[in-house]
Design an enzyme around this catalytic site. Structure first.
Site, PDB file in Angstrom:
ATOM      1  N   LYS A  28      44.913  11.130  43.759  1.00 54.37           N
ATOM      2  CA  LYS A  28      44.069  12.083  43.024  1.00 54.37           C
ATOM      3  C   LYS A  28      44.262  13.362  43.507  1.00 54.37           C
ATOM      4  CE  LYS A  28      39.502  11.315  43.071  1.00 54.37           C
ATOM      5  NZ  LYS A  28      38.553  12.621  43.626  1.00 54.37           N
ATOM      6  N   SER A  29      44.373  13.669  44.746  1.00 52.81           N
ATOM      7  CA  SER A  29      44.622  15.019  45.479  1.00 52.81           C
ATOM      8  C   SER A  29      45.906  15.609  44.978  1.00 52.81           C
ATOM      9  CB  SER A  29      44.547  14.878  46.994  1.00 52.81           C
ATOM     10  OG  SER A  29      43.136  14.493  47.304  1.00 52.81           O
ATOM     11  N   GLY A 101      34.939  17.799  42.525  1.00 52.74           N
ATOM     12  CA  GLY A 101      34.621  18.921  43.490  1.00 52.74           C
ATOM     13  C   GLY A 101      35.992  19.520  43.813  1.00 52.74           C
ATOM     14  N   SER A 174      37.676  20.982  55.734  1.00 48.44           N
ATOM     15  CA  SER A 174      37.724  20.914  54.128  1.00 48.44           C
ATOM     16  C   SER A 174      39.127  21.134  53.669  1.00 48.44           C
ATOM     17  CB  SER A 174      36.557  21.444  53.616  1.00 48.44           C
ATOM     18  OG  SER A 174      36.886  21.410  52.053  1.00 48.44           O
ATOM     19  N   ASP A 326      37.005   9.865  52.666  1.00 50.48           N
ATOM     20  CA  ASP A 326      36.586   9.126  51.464  1.00 50.48           C
ATOM     21  C   ASP A 326      36.439   7.733  51.552  1.00 50.48           C
ATOM     22  OD1 ASP A 326      36.398  11.499  50.046  1.00 50.48           O
ATOM     23  OD2 ASP A 326      38.599  11.474  49.343  1.00 50.48           O
ATOM     24  N   LYS A 353      29.220  14.960  49.347  1.00 47.79           N
ATOM     25  CA  LYS A 353      30.198  14.445  48.374  1.00 47.79           C
ATOM     26  C   LYS A 353      29.671  14.261  47.094  1.00 47.79           C
ATOM     27  CE  LYS A 353      33.502  14.585  51.341  1.00 47.79           C
ATOM     28  NZ  LYS A 353      34.436  15.654  51.203  1.00 47.79           N
ATOM     29  N   ARG A 402      33.123   5.983  44.429  1.00 41.29           N
ATOM     30  CA  ARG A 402      33.265   5.158  45.406  1.00 41.29           C
ATOM     31  C   ARG A 402      32.188   4.411  45.806  1.00 41.29           C
ATOM     32  NH1 ARG A 402      38.697   6.877  46.162  1.00 41.29           N
ATOM     33  NH2 ARG A 402      38.824   9.248  45.889  1.00 41.29           N
TER      34      ARG A 402
END
Ligand code: S3P
Length: 447
Positions: A28-29, A101, A174, A326, A353, A402
């Site tokens: 995803k990132s 986010g 972050s 995560d 989150k 999640r």
């Protein structure tokens, strides 16, 4: 994703061993970053293995709204016509980042040094999350932002007309904030510097280099400094997205706790800034073989063979938290089946989150008969050993993919079935989850 979709209740129940091959979707990132950097480069970027989860689709739509050409050619195969650094057009509608986010924070960074205005919003989960952590460093470039109380969405960002480069030490570990600053730094003259005390995922750094940006890393007394030379010409690339270690965590953890299981999860990224869960599971006694280590799409990957294992509780080193941030929800589900106690410290970030993940896991685990302890930045799970979790409850998933998947994994080894009130959010990151898990033999059903 609006967050108003009809809830999809789901149930997981104990059954036979899991077996077979679990081909989890793209990271995803990396998928978000491939679309954004493709949109900021000159020429045609080709992406394969893109995660087609709702979060990433929302970013694709946003890139179109900023003027890039984004086109789906086939499953996971996309083409992006970039507009170049500083070339974003002003969107004529509100940018809805859904549940993501990462999407909203990275896109705010990417537009903050271009003289355009954009208004951002998201679903019922995203509008509760803090954006000040991004708009504060973006204001140092000269951007301005107006949002709701506490720096919440909806929020309007006015990009800087004459951006200045920034030196910024991250107050929280972050990667989203780091990446927002680096993306903003692309259109500022001179060198933008981001300093991180604890390493966070480094996909932005890797990919920026891949697209031709000059970026160097310096070790300083304050931490790791990432130095980016502004106003590069980013050149379109071919990006092969590796499989997501955060998604792989679900079949891997399920196989560990369902007696007799033996599965293969091929091509999973083993980037050291992402693999903390795997290190932790091995320390807990998990039988995971890391086969065929190799490089794919600029990331180290391996095929994971996972067999059901007797696990013991451990104390997770707090400095490992960022590399598995995560994965704490699914780790806490697995920890319920370990002998002894698992202590997770330094996990305050879990509170902000997609949901407050400490609270969501603690309440759901308690309902399933597992004893937990929590503090502002800690979660402790008292394991009941293999087969020891009563289950027989329904967990609230709070628009958090999640949390949904973690309780379904728990239900696969609990004594009584475990329900979730809403599995719809799973589509944000892992649309094929249900099918994939059923293919391994998991008893997961709607209703
Ligand atoms: C992400 C960074 C992490 C992670 C999120 C994806 C990213 O958030 O929780 O799912 O792609 O940069 P933070 O960087 O805010 O910890």
């Amino acid at each position: 994703m609006s967050g108003h979709a009809t809830p999809v209740p789901m149930t997981a129940r104990r059954g036979g061993p899991l077996s077979g091959t679990a081909e989890v979707p793209g990271d995803k990132s990396i998928s978000h970053r491939a679309l954004i950097l493709g949109a900021l480069s000159v020429g045609e970027t080709r992406i394969t293995g893109l995660l087609e989860g709702q979060d990433v689709l929302d970013t694709a739509k946003a890139m179109q709204a900023f003027g890039a050409g984004v086109e789906r050619l086939g499953p996971g195969e996309w083409r992006v016509h970039g507009v170049g650094v500083g070339g974003f057009a002003e969107p004529d509608r509100v940018i809805d980042c859904g549940n993501s986010g990462t999407g909203v924070r990275l896109i705010m960074g990417a537009m903050a040094t271009t003289p355009i205005t954009a208004t951002f919003t998201g679903d019922a989960s995203l509008v509760k999350r803090p954006m000040g952590r991004v708009t504060e460093p973006l204001s140092l470039f000269g951007a301005r932002a107006w949002g709701r109380q506490g720096g919440r969405l909806p929020m309007t960002v006015v990009g800087a007309a004459e951006p200045v480069p920034v030196r910024y030490a991250l107050p929280v570990a972050s990667a989203q904030v780091k990446s927002a600053v680096l993306l903003a730094g692309l259109n500022a003259p001179g060198e933008t510097v981001v300093i991180e005390r604890e390493p966070t995922r480094d996909h932005s750094e890797r990919m920026l280099r891949g697209f031709g940006a000059a970026l160097r890393i310096e070790e300083t007394p304050e931490g790791r400094a990432i130095v980016l030379a502004g106003q590069p010409e980013l050149v379109a690339q071919s990006v092969a997205v590796p499989r997501d270690p955060s998604s792989a965590a679900f079949p891997v953890c399920a196989a560990l706790i369902v007696e007799g299981s033996d599965i293969l999860v091929p091509g999973v990224s083993q980037n050291p800034t992402r693999n903390g869960l795997y290190t932790t599971l091995v320390e807990m006694g998990a039988a995971i073989d890391f086969l065929n280590p190799r490089e794919e799409g600029g990331e180290p990957v391996a095929d994971l063979r996972v067999r059901a294992s007797a696990l013991r509780g451990i104390e997770v080193p707090p400095e490992r938290a960022a590399s598995m941030i995560d994965e704490f929800p699914v780790l806490s589900a697995v920890a319920a089946f370990a002998e002894g106690t698992t202590v997770m410290r330094g996990v305050r970030e879990l509170r902000v989150k997609e949901s407050d993940r400490i609270d969501a896991m603690a309440r759901g685990l308690e309902a399933c008969g597992v004893r937990v302890e929590e503090a502002e930045d800690m979660l402790v799970v008292h394991g009941l050993g293999p087969g020891g979790v009563p289950g027989g409850a329904t967990a609230r998933t709070r628009l958090d993919h999640r949390i949904a998947m973690s309780f379904l994994v728990l239900g696969l080894a609990a004594q009584a079935p475990v329900g979730i009130d809403d599995g719809a959010p799973i589509a944000t990151s892992f649309p094929s989850f249900e099918e994939l898990m059923r293919g391994l033999g998991a008893g997961i059903a709607r209703g």
